[in-house]
Enzyme design. Structure first.
Site, PDB file in Angstrom:
ATOM      1  N   GLY A 139       1.089  -1.110   0.042  1.00 34.21           N
ATOM      2  CA  GLY A 139       0.084  -0.102   0.011  1.00 34.21           C
ATOM      3  C   GLY A 139       0.853   1.344   0.069  1.00 34.21           C
ATOM      4  N   ASP A 140       0.203   2.352  -0.232  1.00 35.16           N
ATOM      5  CA  ASP A 140       1.036   3.664  -0.294  1.00 35.16           C
ATOM      6  C   ASP A 140       1.743   3.799  -1.329  1.00 35.16           C
ATOM      7  OD1 ASP A 140      -0.186   4.157   2.433  1.00 35.16           O
ATOM      8  OD2 ASP A 140       1.198   2.972   3.298  1.00 35.16           O
ATOM      9  N   GLY A 151       1.596   5.277  -4.314  1.00 33.39           N
ATOM     10  CA  GLY A 151       1.383   6.232  -5.095  1.00 33.39           C
ATOM     11  C   GLY A 151       0.284   6.017  -6.196  1.00 33.39           C
ATOM     12  N   GLY A 163      -2.975   6.835  -6.298  1.00 31.10           N
ATOM     13  CA  GLY A 163      -3.794   8.120  -6.695  1.00 31.10           C
ATOM     14  C   GLY A 163      -3.286   8.741  -7.560  1.00 31.10           C
ATOM     15  N   ASN A 172      -9.922   3.317   4.882  1.00 25.78           N
ATOM     16  CA  ASN A 172      -8.692   3.063   5.645  1.00 25.78           C
ATOM     17  C   ASN A 172      -7.452   3.194   4.405  1.00 25.78           C
ATOM     18  OD1 ASN A 172      -9.614   0.949   3.989  1.00 25.78           O
ATOM     19  ND2 ASN A 172      -8.514  -0.440   5.087  1.00 25.78           N
ATOM     20  N   HIS A 181      -5.553   8.705  -0.791  1.00 25.87           N
ATOM     21  CA  HIS A 181      -4.802   8.819  -1.935  1.00 25.87           C
ATOM     22  C   HIS A 181      -4.706  10.495  -1.713  1.00 25.87           C
ATOM     23  CE1 HIS A 181      -5.575   5.232  -3.645  1.00 25.87           C
ATOM     24  NE2 HIS A 181      -6.556   5.451  -4.180  1.00 25.87           N
ATOM     25  N   GLY A 217      -1.313   9.447   9.379  1.00 28.78           N
ATOM     26  CA  GLY A 217      -0.423  10.108   9.804  1.00 28.78           C
ATOM     27  C   GLY A 217       0.538   9.454  10.507  1.00 28.78           C
ATOM     28  N   LYS A 261       8.226   7.589  -7.064  1.00 32.92           N
ATOM     29  CA  LYS A 261       8.999   8.201  -6.121  1.00 32.92           C
ATOM     30  C   LYS A 261      10.541   7.843  -6.397  1.00 32.92           C
ATOM     31  CE  LYS A 261       6.253   9.268  -2.049  1.00 32.92           C
ATOM     32  NZ  LYS A 261       6.265   9.228  -0.631  1.00 32.92           N
ATOM     33  N   SER A 318       7.523   7.976 -11.868  1.00 36.41           N
ATOM     34  CA  SER A 318       6.868   9.156 -11.142  1.00 36.41           C
ATOM     35  C   SER A 318       8.318   9.844 -10.498  1.00 36.41           C
ATOM     36  CB  SER A 318       5.948   8.954 -10.178  1.00 36.41           C
ATOM     37  OG  SER A 318       5.640  10.155  -9.214  1.00 36.41           O
TER      38      SER A 318
END
Length: 431
Positions: free
Chosen positions: A12-13, A15, A17, A38, A41, A303, A332, A414
């Site tokens: 997950g996380d 990118g 979105g 949960n 994006h 967060g 990234k 990206s």
């Protein structure tokens, strides 16, 4: 006309979105098929940041339809809040742009309370839930006692179902030592009100999408979380409560498997994970902290600081297999600029043996120590580059080595947070 599924190829996380936002230009409809709020994006368009947890990322494109399928667990409080926020920014001028499945299960107040109480009761055995009621809602769905969006639209039915479910929820919370305020009348009143707000968007999504396909519309299926968090194929039990892999895209919206033509996996140029569970390439040193700081690795939903590590080629190759990836979008890549060397996990050392494929036993994975291949890093900044040929030779070599190890082409890169900071090598809608 191809229809494309976008899935997270890590924990997950990754990118997703941003990539979905980019590809939405070429799609007519964006579909979310699993998970709930949960997921988070974070989109940056012309320097303006938008964080969405439930509504598909494609909503920022005028004229595109966005669909929330039956496989999503739906928090109407979050939905209404996101709709209001989007409208305040003139990003949702037409309500017909947004469609929600009548059969999506609803996250109720007791689901959130149970989620939090269970996690607190687990102590050191916590799995790292976001506390948003996702798991308990899926649990009620499988146990055939859940409430769906259609239940919110009928006041008598809603009252009956709340009355049936609430006593057992209170009993479980009492066993867990929790005493949240769960007033039956207040819940019925609030969720009736939320039902009235949601009603204008609610539809038979399976039929709606079927007609869209008949009319030649192109679909983009947007996954949440990542492959390694899949309830069947992830690092169980440190997983989410839904199937995050590409095979669930059609199940979660009421279409057949022939509706999918291309599967795109999203992977960071390194790796991250939130919550507990095995993570062989994790860096617990200053290099990991450096990745976290440069990459801004803090959860969009919680967060929480993310765990960081080098790219794990075994895990990515596994994700390619269980999703049937046609291509990978690597995000990234810019974060790795300035590292003297960059590493890729190419094996796991477990009990004195080196494995070259990801083991199916998570307990073996827990004991695994990553075996790395080291490549020279690069110092050049990538944020302003817009073509493959502009990239530093060492950055290109890194990407090519990942392709070789995983066996899937990298079709997009990206190099920054903004939509424009992307190098698209192959458009999945034209592949």
């Amino acid at each position: 006309m191809p229809n494309v599924v976008v899935v997270g190829a890590q924990w997950g996380d990754e990118g997703k979105g941003k990539i979905v936002d980019l590809l939405t230009e070429h799609a007519d409809v964006v579909v979310r098929f699993q998970g709930g709020n949960n997921a988070g994006h974070t989109l940056v368009v012309n320097g303006e940041k938008t964080v969405l947890h439930l509504i598909p990322a494609g909503i920022l494109h005028p004229g595109k339809s966005c669909v929330i399928g039956n496989g999503v667990v739906f928090d109407p409080e979050v939905f209404v809040m996101e709709v209001d926020r989007l409208k305040s920014r003139n990003a949702l001028a037409d309500d017909s742009q947004l469609v929600v499945s009548l059969d999506a299960h609803v996250i109720m107040p007791w689901h959130k309370a149970i989620d939090i109480a269970r996690e607190q009761a687990m102590g050191a055995g916590k799995i790292g839930t976001t506390g948003r009621g996702i798991g308990p809602t899926y649990e009620d769905k499988v146990a055939r006692r859940g409430l769906r969006i259609r239940d919110l639209l009928d006041a008598a039915r809603l009252e009956r179902k709340v009355k049936e479910r609430l006593p057992a929820a209170r009993e479980e919370l009492s066993r867990l030592g929790a005493t949240p305020e769960l007033d039956e009348a207040a819940i019925v009143a609030r969720y009736s009100e939320l039902g009235r707000r949601v009603a204008r968007y609610a539809a038979d999504v399976s039929l709606w999408l079927h007609r869209a396909l008949q009319n030649g519309k192109q679909l983009l299926f947007e996954g949440a979380q990542g492959t390694m968090l899949d309830v069947d194929h992830g690092t169980y039990p440190f997983v989410t409560s839904s199937n995050t892999v590409a095979g669930n895209a059609v199940v979660g919206c009421g279409l057949g498997p022939t509706a999918v033509d291309y599967v795109l996996g999203i992977s960071k140029a390194y790796s991250t994970r939130v919550g507990g569970g095995p993570y062989p390439s994790e860096l617990k040193d200053e290099t990991g902290e450096r990745l976290r700081k440069i990459g801004g690795e803090f959860g969009a939903t919680t967060g929480r600081p993310r765990r960081t590590g080098w790219l794990d080629a075994l895990a990515l190759r596994y994700a390619a297999r269980v999703n049937g990836l046609h291509g990978i979008a690597m995000t990234k890549l810019d974060v790795l600029a300035g590292f003297e060397t960059v590493k890729i996990a190419v094996g796991y050392r477990v009990d004195g043996k080196v494995l070259d494929e990801m083991p199916s036993d998570p307990e073996l994975l827990e004991r695994a120590e990553a075996v790395y291949e080291e490549l020279p890093g690069w110092t050049e900044k990538l944020e302003d580059l817009r073509s493959w040929d502009d990239l530093p030779p060492r950055a290109r070599a890194y990407v090519k080595r990942v392709e070789q190890l995983v066996g899937v082409p990298v079709v997009g890169l990206s190099v920054g947070a903004d939509r424009g900071q992307t190098i698209l090598l192959e458009n999945p809608f034209r592949a």
